[in-house]
Scaffold this active site. Structure first.
Site, PDB file in Angstrom:
ATOM      1  NE  ARG A 291      -3.484   0.025   2.797  1.00  0.00           N
ATOM      2  CZ  ARG A 291      -4.096   0.182   3.969  1.00  0.00           C
ATOM      3  NH1 ARG A 291      -4.081  -0.814   4.861  1.00  0.00           N
ATOM      4  NH2 ARG A 291      -4.693   1.325   4.257  1.00  0.00           N
TER       5      ARG A 291
ATOM      6  CB  CYS B  39      -1.641   3.914   9.527  1.00  0.00           C
ATOM      7  SG  CYS B  39      -2.935   4.495  10.655  1.00  0.00           S
TER       8      CYS B  39
END
Length: 287
Positions: free
Chosen positions: A182, A243
């Site tokens: 990611r 995050c």
């Protein structure tokens, strides 16, 4: 071997087991899952939780007027919601999650940010507790309301505006806790509509690499130090963690804290904000 700091936020299952009957030790189940993942964390809690534990809903104890997921609430709301969980300002709070290190550090950081330093994280969470054959209860716990006071310290979080400014100054280093795929932008984000990639200049330290997947316990301090070193993180430099939505980033923050790092901050909006189609610049590939 390096040793934990004197104010190490982690406590062992043995430590907590010896205090289950202490009325001033309050236990919180802060388990969390991404949207759409079943069963819901609260259903897992109702099926099995540590004796006396109350459920801290990360999505509920949040600014529910903000479209971004589970943003920090106002101090008044945090005090009200935490009091409803039976917690008072004089209590020792011990937070755990299912054992995947996703949300317990988030709640630990929230308590610190709202002026409650006497908060700990259970090393290994429910996973380690069950592996050791320790008791659990089921059903809802309805505590007597506590008296909790909260005062928010804004230095614990960063806004998008602050991080946009940091793109030019590089005064603070950014650490991204998401899985590496990611971070580099090679896979789609689990939340639809977000661009792939990472904040320019940030470093990748996936949170899942900071704990033992089998036992659920956090890795040794030497292993933690090496994880940051290999990612190019300078432990002496001011740090902001980020995050997907401001939850797993606090696993990185917790690891930094155990290594003696103080003064780090959380980008609360994280990729759920930065990654929006009209958001700030995005980088892809390796750091």
């Amino acid at each position: 071997m390096t040793s934990p700091t004197a104010d190490d936020p982690l406590v062992s299952t043995d430590w907590l087991a010896a205090r289950l009957d202490d009325p001033k030790t309050k236990i919180i189940d802060a388990s969390f899952k991404l949207p759409g993942v079943l069963p819901l964390p609260v259903d897992d809690y109702l099926a099995a939780h540590l004796p006396g534990a109350v459920f801290f809903d990360v999505d509920h104890i949040a600014d529910r007027n903000d479209a971004r997921p589970h943003m920090f609430p106002a101090a008044e709301q945090f005090a009200r919601d935490v009091s409803a969980l039976g917690i008072s300002s004089g209590d020792t709070v011990v937070v755990y999650d299912a054992g995947g290190w996703v949300a317990a550090p988030r709640v630990w950081w929230m308590f610190l940010a709202f002026g409650h330093p006497n908060v700990k994280v259970l090393d290994g969470g429910l996973k380690k507790w069950l592996r050791e054959g320790r008791p659990t209860h089921s059903g809802q716990v309805t505590p007597k309301p506590g008296k909790f006071q909260a005062r928010f310290d804004p230095s614990y979080v960063r806004s998008q505006q602050q991080l946009v400014g940091n793109l030019a100054t590089h005064a603070e280093q950014l650490i991204d806790a998401r899985p590496y795929q990611r971070f580099e932008g090679s896979v789609a984000e689990p939340r639809p509509g977000l661009r792939p990639g990472h904040i320019p200049g940030s470093r990748s330290v996936p949170y899942a690499g900071l704990f033992d997947a089998t036992t659920g316990a956090m890795k040794s301090l030497d292993d933690l130090r090496e994880a940051f070193r290999s990612a190019g993180v300078d432990l002496a430099k001011p740090t902001v963690t980020t995050c997907g939505s401001g939850v797993s980033a606090l696993v990185v923050t917790l690891a930094l804290y155990r290594l003696g790092v103080r003064g780090s901050a959380l980008y609360d909006g994280s990729w759920s904000e930065w990654g929006l189609p009209d958001g700030p610049p995005v980088a892809t590939g390796a750091a």
